[in-house]
Design a protein around this motif. Structure first.
Motif, PDB file in Angstrom:
ATOM      1  N   GLN A  78       0.966  -1.280   0.017  1.00 43.99           N
ATOM      2  CA  GLN A  78      -0.009  -0.186   0.139  1.00 43.99           C
ATOM      3  C   GLN A  78       0.981   1.140   0.027  1.00 43.99           C
ATOM      4  OE1 GLN A  78      -2.410  -0.723   3.648  1.00 43.99           O
ATOM      5  NE2 GLN A  78      -3.812  -1.695   2.560  1.00 43.99           N
ATOM      6  N   ASN A  79       0.581   2.381  -0.838  1.00 43.61           N
ATOM      7  CA  ASN A  79       1.168   3.578  -0.959  1.00 43.61           C
ATOM      8  C   ASN A  79       2.565   3.261  -1.138  1.00 43.61           C
ATOM      9  OD1 ASN A  79      -1.368   4.872  -0.613  1.00 43.61           O
ATOM     10  ND2 ASN A  79      -1.090   4.322   1.544  1.00 43.61           N
ATOM     11  N   ILE A  80       3.179   2.578  -1.746  1.00 43.05           N
ATOM     12  CA  ILE A  80       4.465   2.073  -2.076  1.00 43.05           C
ATOM     13  C   ILE A  80       5.155   3.478  -2.779  1.00 43.05           C
ATOM     14  CG2 ILE A  80       6.410   0.826  -2.846  1.00 43.05           C
ATOM     15  CD1 ILE A  80       4.977  -0.319  -0.627  1.00 43.05           C
ATOM     16  N   VAL A  81       6.248   3.985  -2.308  1.00 43.32           N
ATOM     17  CA  VAL A  81       6.997   5.057  -2.856  1.00 43.32           C
ATOM     18  C   VAL A  81       8.566   4.774  -3.034  1.00 43.32           C
ATOM     19  CG1 VAL A  81       7.886   7.585  -2.772  1.00 43.32           C
ATOM     20  CG2 VAL A  81       5.368   6.895  -2.219  1.00 43.32           C
ATOM     21  N   LYS A  82       9.163   4.754  -4.335  1.00 42.94           N
ATOM     22  CA  LYS A  82      10.607   4.636  -4.138  1.00 42.94           C
ATOM     23  C   LYS A  82      11.168   5.366  -5.058  1.00 42.94           C
ATOM     24  CE  LYS A  82      14.508   2.321  -3.501  1.00 42.94           C
ATOM     25  NZ  LYS A  82      15.019   2.584  -2.357  1.00 42.94           N
ATOM     26  N   ASN A  83      12.116   6.288  -4.699  1.00 44.05           N
ATOM     27  CA  ASN A  83      13.091   7.133  -5.467  1.00 44.05           C
ATOM     28  C   ASN A  83      14.434   6.431  -5.848  1.00 44.05           C
ATOM     29  OD1 ASN A  83      11.093   9.435  -5.615  1.00 44.05           O
ATOM     30  ND2 ASN A  83      11.378   9.255  -3.121  1.00 44.05           N
ATOM     31  N   PHE A  84      14.970   7.134  -6.905  1.00 39.80           N
ATOM     32  CA  PHE A  84      16.143   6.867  -7.087  1.00 39.80           C
ATOM     33  C   PHE A  84      16.848   8.008  -7.562  1.00 39.80           C
ATOM     34  CE2 PHE A  84      14.238   2.803  -8.149  1.00 39.80           C
ATOM     35  CZ  PHE A  84      14.878   1.808  -7.409  1.00 39.80           C
ATOM     36  N   GLY A 129      16.938  11.459  -8.189  1.00 39.69           N
ATOM     37  CA  GLY A 129      15.857  12.516  -8.482  1.00 39.69           C
ATOM     38  C   GLY A 129      14.564  11.937  -9.124  1.00 39.69           C
ATOM     39  N   VAL A 130      14.756  10.515  -9.455  1.00 34.05           N
ATOM     40  CA  VAL A 130      13.743   9.740 -10.382  1.00 34.05           C
ATOM     41  C   VAL A 130      12.738   9.103  -9.331  1.00 34.05           C
ATOM     42  CG1 VAL A 130      13.196   8.081 -12.088  1.00 34.05           C
ATOM     43  CG2 VAL A 130      15.219   9.722 -12.228  1.00 34.05           C
ATOM     44  N   GLN A 131      11.546   9.429  -9.397  1.00 31.84           N
ATOM     45  CA  GLN A 131      10.550   8.691  -8.512  1.00 31.84           C
ATOM     46  C   GLN A 131       9.949   7.502  -9.425  1.00 31.84           C
ATOM     47  OE1 GLN A 131       7.127  11.180  -7.182  1.00 31.84           O
ATOM     48  NE2 GLN A 131       7.067   9.872  -5.573  1.00 31.84           N
ATOM     49  N   ALA A 132      10.555   6.210  -9.097  1.00 33.29           N
ATOM     50  CA  ALA A 132      10.050   5.126  -9.805  1.00 33.29           C
ATOM     51  C   ALA A 132       8.725   4.530  -9.347  1.00 33.29           C
ATOM     52  CB  ALA A 132      11.154   4.040  -9.478  1.00 33.29           C
ATOM     53  N   LEU A 133       8.504   4.772  -8.240  1.00 30.74           N
ATOM     54  CA  LEU A 133       6.845   4.298  -7.795  1.00 30.74           C
ATOM     55  C   LEU A 133       6.486   5.619  -7.091  1.00 30.74           C
ATOM     56  CD1 LEU A 133       7.734   0.791  -6.533  1.00 30.74           C
ATOM     57  CD2 LEU A 133       6.547   1.290  -8.553  1.00 30.74           C
ATOM     58  N   LYS A 134       5.095   5.785  -7.456  1.00 29.93           N
ATOM     59  CA  LYS A 134       4.426   7.004  -6.670  1.00 29.93           C
ATOM     60  C   LYS A 134       3.045   6.490  -6.186  1.00 29.93           C
ATOM     61  CE  LYS A 134       6.146   9.358 -10.849  1.00 29.93           C
ATOM     62  NZ  LYS A 134       5.746   9.854 -12.374  1.00 29.93           N
ATOM     63  N   ARG A 139      -6.698 -11.790 -12.944  1.00 28.77           N
ATOM     64  CA  ARG A 139      -6.625 -10.183 -12.814  1.00 28.77           C
ATOM     65  C   ARG A 139      -5.398  -9.646 -13.342  1.00 28.77           C
ATOM     66  NH1 ARG A 139      -7.601  -8.063  -7.189  1.00 28.77           N
ATOM     67  NH2 ARG A 139      -6.184  -9.556  -6.412  1.00 28.77           N
ATOM     68  N   VAL A 140      -5.629  -8.181 -13.539  1.00 28.62           N
ATOM     69  CA  VAL A 140      -4.433  -7.450 -14.148  1.00 28.62           C
ATOM     70  C   VAL A 140      -4.041  -6.251 -13.269  1.00 28.62           C
ATOM     71  CG1 VAL A 140      -3.659  -6.295 -16.227  1.00 28.62           C
ATOM     72  CG2 VAL A 140      -4.909  -8.427 -16.572  1.00 28.62           C
ATOM     73  N   THR A 141      -3.115  -5.865 -13.027  1.00 32.23           N
ATOM     74  CA  THR A 141      -2.715  -4.661 -12.562  1.00 32.23           C
ATOM     75  C   THR A 141      -1.559  -4.010 -13.445  1.00 32.23           C
ATOM     76  OG1 THR A 141      -3.020  -5.134 -10.112  1.00 32.23           O
ATOM     77  CG2 THR A 141      -1.375  -3.405 -10.803  1.00 32.23           C
ATOM     78  N   ILE A 142      -1.931  -2.718 -13.822  1.00 34.97           N
ATOM     79  CA  ILE A 142      -1.241  -2.105 -14.870  1.00 34.97           C
ATOM     80  C   ILE A 142      -0.401  -0.720 -14.315  1.00 34.97           C
ATOM     81  CG2 ILE A 142      -1.308  -0.707 -17.072  1.00 34.97           C
ATOM     82  CD1 ILE A 142      -3.637  -2.596 -17.697  1.00 34.97           C
ATOM     83  N   LEU A 143       0.878  -0.734 -14.520  1.00 39.73           N
ATOM     84  CA  LEU A 143       1.541   0.502 -13.810  1.00 39.73           C
ATOM     85  C   LEU A 143       2.130   1.292 -15.294  1.00 39.73           C
ATOM     86  CD1 LEU A 143       3.963  -1.182 -11.401  1.00 39.73           C
ATOM     87  CD2 LEU A 143       1.781  -0.123 -11.133  1.00 39.73           C
ATOM     88  N   ARG A 144       2.159   2.466 -15.224  1.00 36.46           N
ATOM     89  CA  ARG A 144       2.772   3.568 -16.154  1.00 36.46           C
ATOM     90  C   ARG A 144       3.294   4.573 -15.435  1.00 36.46           C
ATOM     91  NH1 ARG A 144      -1.358   6.679 -18.594  1.00 36.46           N
ATOM     92  NH2 ARG A 144      -2.607   4.796 -18.866  1.00 36.46           N
ATOM     93  N   ASP A 145       4.559   4.757 -15.838  1.00 36.30           N
ATOM     94  CA  ASP A 145       5.388   6.084 -15.353  1.00 36.30           C
ATOM     95  C   ASP A 145       5.386   6.001 -13.757  1.00 36.30           C
ATOM     96  OD1 ASP A 145       5.945   6.408 -18.016  1.00 36.30           O
ATOM     97  OD2 ASP A 145       4.236   7.872 -18.079  1.00 36.30           O
ATOM     98  N   GLY A 146       5.527   4.818 -13.081  1.00 33.63           N
ATOM     99  CA  GLY A 146       5.391   4.665 -11.813  1.00 33.63           C
ATOM    100  C   GLY A 146       4.143   5.156 -11.085  1.00 33.63           C
TER     101      GLY A 146
END
Length: 251
Positions: A14-20, A22-27, A216-223
């Motif tokens: 839940q609410n996973i955030v990951k930065n590398f 200055g790049v936010q890989a997961l929002k 089921r399907v989960t789709i990610l786009r641009d983090g």
């Protein structure tokens, strides 16, 4: 959510955030998979799929967010603790040792020993044979891995993971090097594992496979998480639209 529904969840992020840098890989991404389902994780390269799966494996630590496995919140996850929690991943680049036998690969670093403390090859082979038999897979545990086809090696990787009591099995582009008949064997095995209550995360760019095997399907786009839906709610066009962005289809 009812307690029965909650009990069916293998893991929930839940609410996973990951930065590398200055790049936010997961929002603030949410991602969860239930026992007894094949859940496709889709997105273009760079969408965040590998990042969220590496967080689930304990390879990366999220900057913020919550991870629950079987309803238990885990504040810190390492590759060792992830394995202990029953998380197993099959990579595109297989980790098998080609000069060792199938059984030796399956039990590598976990070899059974006899009363003299020596590696018990007979027991190892018999145990491997049992696991293959329960899965309906015909591979000789004594065969050197280097002599196996790509499909047989992929199935051996899965057996290796399942021999460690995996509850969640993650497959990353598993059919990329398989023949049509090997894909059929793999899909039959995955359906059997689903019926046994395993939670399966399936990553692929092959849309025909997704419609063939996923529940089921989960789709990610641009983090960002774009959607989680039953596969029956999608057509090929709407699925590609969510993956690429509707604006991409209008160019």
């Amino acid at each position: 959510m009812s307690q029965a529904s909650r009990d069916s969840i293998a893991f929930e992020m839940q609410n996973i955030v990951k930065n590398f840098g200055g790049v936010q890989a997961l929002k603030n991404v949410d991602f969860g998979v239930c026992f007894g389902e094949i859940h496709a994780l889709l997105g273009e390269n760079g969408a965040g799929k590998s990042t969220i799966l590496k967080i689930l494996q304990g390879v990366y630590t999220p900057d913020s967010g919550t991870i629950m496995i079987c309803g238990k919140v885990l504040n810190s996850l390492t590759p060792i603790t992830a394995t202990k929690q029953g998380i197993g991943m099959i990579f595109q680049e297989m980790s098998l040792v080609p000069t060792l036998s199938v059984a030796q690969n399956i039990f590598l670093s976990r070899e059974p020993t006899n009363r003299f403390g020596l590696i018990d090859d007979h027991t190892m082979n018999q145990e491997a044979k049992k696991i293959f038999a329960t899965m309906g897979v015909d591979i000789d545990p004594n065969e050197e891995v280097g002599n196996l086809s790509a499909g047989q090696q992929q199935l051996t990787e899965i057996v290796k993971a399942l021999s460690q009591d995996v509850k969640v099995l993650i497959l990353d582009e598993p059919t990329s090097a398989l023949s049509a008949s090997e894909v059929e064997t793999l899909f039959a095995l995955l359906q059997k594992l689903k019926q046994e209550g395993k939670a399966i995360v399936y990553v692929s760019h092959r849309m025909d496979e997704i419609f063939s095997i996923a529940n089921r399907v989960t789709i990610l786009r641009d983090g960002n998480k774009i959607a989680t839906r039953d596969i029956d709610e999608y057509t090929l066009e709407t699925l590609i639209s969510d993956i690429m962005g509707k604006e991409s289809l209008n160019l």
